[in-house]
Design a protein around this motif. Structure first.
Motif, short mmCIF file in Angstrom:
data_model
loop_
_atom_site.label_atom_id
_atom_site.label_comp_id
_atom_site.label_asym_id
_atom_site.label_seq_id
_atom_site.Cartn_x
_atom_site.Cartn_y
_atom_site.Cartn_z
N UNK A 90 0.83 -1.21 0.00
CA UNK A 90 0.00 0.00 0.00
C UNK A 90 0.86 1.26 0.00
N UNK A 91 1.89 1.25 0.85
CA UNK A 91 2.77 2.41 0.95
C UNK A 91 3.48 2.70 -0.37
N UNK A 92 3.96 1.64 -1.05
CA UNK A 92 4.66 1.81 -2.33
C UNK A 92 3.69 2.30 -3.40
N UNK A 93 2.47 1.78 -3.39
CA UNK A 93 1.46 2.21 -4.38
C UNK A 93 1.16 3.69 -4.24
N UNK A 94 1.06 4.17 -3.02
CA UNK A 94 0.81 5.61 -2.81
C UNK A 94 2.00 6.44 -3.26
N UNK A 95 3.20 5.91 -3.07
CA UNK A 95 4.40 6.67 -3.46
C UNK A 95 4.45 6.93 -4.95
#
Length: 429
Positions: free
Chosen positions: A402-407
């Motif tokens: 999730x964190x990488x997708x938002x980045x």
């Protein structure tokens, strides 16, 4: 008059100079000589004290016994324990007062403690008590008796000290510590008996060291740990327990020499967990029994990593790879350790290798994704976390993806992952 005023003002330089003038005209004034020497000691002017002692000895026909006592003090300050002991014993041979004799026996005992001469320490403590029995001296001997494992005698001394003066500061400090140790004594005494029959059994020594650690007696633990390390220098359990004891007595630099860092993981009781020590002991045994296998080394590397001892863990991981360069477990451990040691580029190489060798290991894919994200390769990290999730859904992998997708602006995918996270753990989100 002037000397008294200097003493009241605490002017050490003036005290020394005025005393020197007085003894120049009254060399038999022992009190002034002693005042001068005591002041030089307080000022840490030991070279000056030696000159004063030489002058005093030359100035009188029959040198007083105090000169020997002071000379012993000078040698003790210089860590020349042999000569200090020689002069103190010469002072005692001249039959000083009971109080002065007791004080000198105290100094002899302290000197033995600095040299780890525990049997001699007990002997001098006993002579100090014979000369002048006090609560503090009983406590000091009780503590020394612990070092030689004379448990009953130590507790008898502590009881006597408490009876003499329960308000004494040494009694108030040490009595609770003795009470704490008493809870562990049955187990310690049982191990004493077994160790007496098998003095070179490192495992038994480490078991007893563990009890000393739990009892808050790290110096006793250190004695057993160092003995165990001499018997089995390759034992990682012995190394970790020794390092823990050294850290507990604030000898961080000595722990570092064993490559045991201050980051050593502790359980809720502030000690290394029993589970970790048992694992290390089992892994040590497996490595001894199967020196040509990589698996026990990789397993021990994992235990060491969980203890946050990354340098030691990396050494084991590399040793495992030296035996089997296709060990996925060893590559993964090396990746973890290198990353913790701020070598993320090399860590990622090992993580790649771990997933290539064992593509069905979800944990390896997860950690590879973590390393890729650290290096800002978010698309690759998303792909790795996706591989991990296909092998087994975990909250850690979902959060990482999730964190990488938002980045990188994949908001819809990130929101979908967040929704799934909340479904799996709604109470914490």
């Amino acid at each position: 008059m002037e000397l008294s005023e200097a003493e009241e003002a605490g002017d050490k330089a003036a005290i020394i100079e005025l005393s020197r003038r007085i003894v120049a005209t009254a060399p038999n004034d022992s009190g002034t000589w002693e005042t001068m020497l005591q002041t030089q000691f307080e000022a840490e002017d030991f070279d000056g004290a030696v000159k004063s002692l030489d002058a005093w000895q030359k100035a009188v026909k029959r040198p007083p016994a105090a000169i020997e006592d002071f000379r012993g003090d000078v040698f003790a300050q210089r860590k020349d324990y042999q000569n200090a002991e020689r002069h103190w014993l010469a002072f005692l041979a001249k039959k000083p007062s009971a109080a002065d004799a007791a004080n000198t026996y105290d100094k002899l005992a302290d000197s033995c403690a600095d040299q780890a001469r525990w049997t001699d320490n007990v002997a001098y403590r006993s002579k100090a008590i014979a000369a002048e029995d006090t609560a503090a001296r009983r406590v000091f001997r009780a503590c020394t008796l612990l070092r030689v494992h004379e448990w009953d005698a130590a507790y008898a001394d502590m009881a006597k000290a408490n009876k003499i003066d329960s308000t004494n500061e040494q009694v108030k400090e040490w009595l609770p510590q003795f009470e704490r140790l008493q809870n562990f004594l049955p187990g310690i005494k049982a191990l004493d008996a077994r160790i007496a029959k098998s003095p070179n059994d490192a495992g038994l020594l480490l078991e007893r060291a563990r009890l000393f650690t739990l009892a808050g007696r790290p110096l006793l633990a250190l004695d057993d740990c160092e003995h165990a390390m001499k018997i089995e220098p390759a034992s990682m359990r012995a190394r970790i327990q020794t390092g823990e004891a050294l850290l507990d007595v604030k000898r961080d630099a000595d722990a570092a020499k064993l490559q045991v860092s201050q980051r050593l993981a502790r359980a809720a009781d502030q000690h290394v967990s029993e589970k970790a020590l048992q694992e290390l002991g089992e892994e040590d045994a497996s490595i001894r029994q199967s020196p040509g296998k990589s698996e026990p080394l990789a397993a021990r590397a994992k235990t060491l990593r969980e203890l946050r001892q990354f340098t030691l863990a990396l050494a084991d991981a590399r040793a495992a790879l030296g035996i089997d360069h296709k060990s996925a477990a060893a590559h993964l451990e090396a990746a973890h350790d290198l990353d913790a040691l701020d070598q993320s580029k090399e860590a990622l190489i090992h993580a790649f290798k771990a997933t290539e060798l064992h593509p069905n290991d979800g944990a390896a894919w997860y950690y590879r994704g973590v390393l890729e994200a650290e290096r800002a390769d978010f698309p690759a990290a998303i792909e790795s976390q996706t591989r991990s999730l296909k092998l087994g859904e975990t909250l850690d992998a979902l959060r990482a993806r999730e964190n990488c997708e938002r980045r990188i602006g994949q908001i819809e995918k990130a929101d979908a992952d967040l929704k799934r996270i909340r479904e799996l753990e709604p109470a914490k989100e």
